[in-house]
Design a protein around this motif. Structure first.
Motif: not given
Length: 61
Positions: A52, A55-57
């Motif tokens: 997660d 993914k956010k980065n």
């Protein structure tokens, strides 16, 4: 790509915990145990916090 990064980070943390546990203090083995438990939990639930975060980065599969 993301799976390779997760394996790389997990492997690095396990080796770091083992080396620090051997040379510095036995409490560093807790890091190795934490990574192992997280990998086991991830295999059962199919959810990984590091995935997660990646993914956010913006790290793509």
């Amino acid at each position: 790509m993301r799976d390779r990064m997760i394996r790389g980070v997990a492997g690095t943390l396990v080796l770091t915990g083992l080396i620090l546990g051997y040379f510095v203090n036995d409490y560093w083995y807790i890091l190795t145990a934490f990574v192992g438990v997280n990998l086991f939990q991830s295999s059962l639930s199919k959810w990984c916090l590091l995935e997660d975060i990646l993914k956010k980065n913006g790290i793509k599969n």
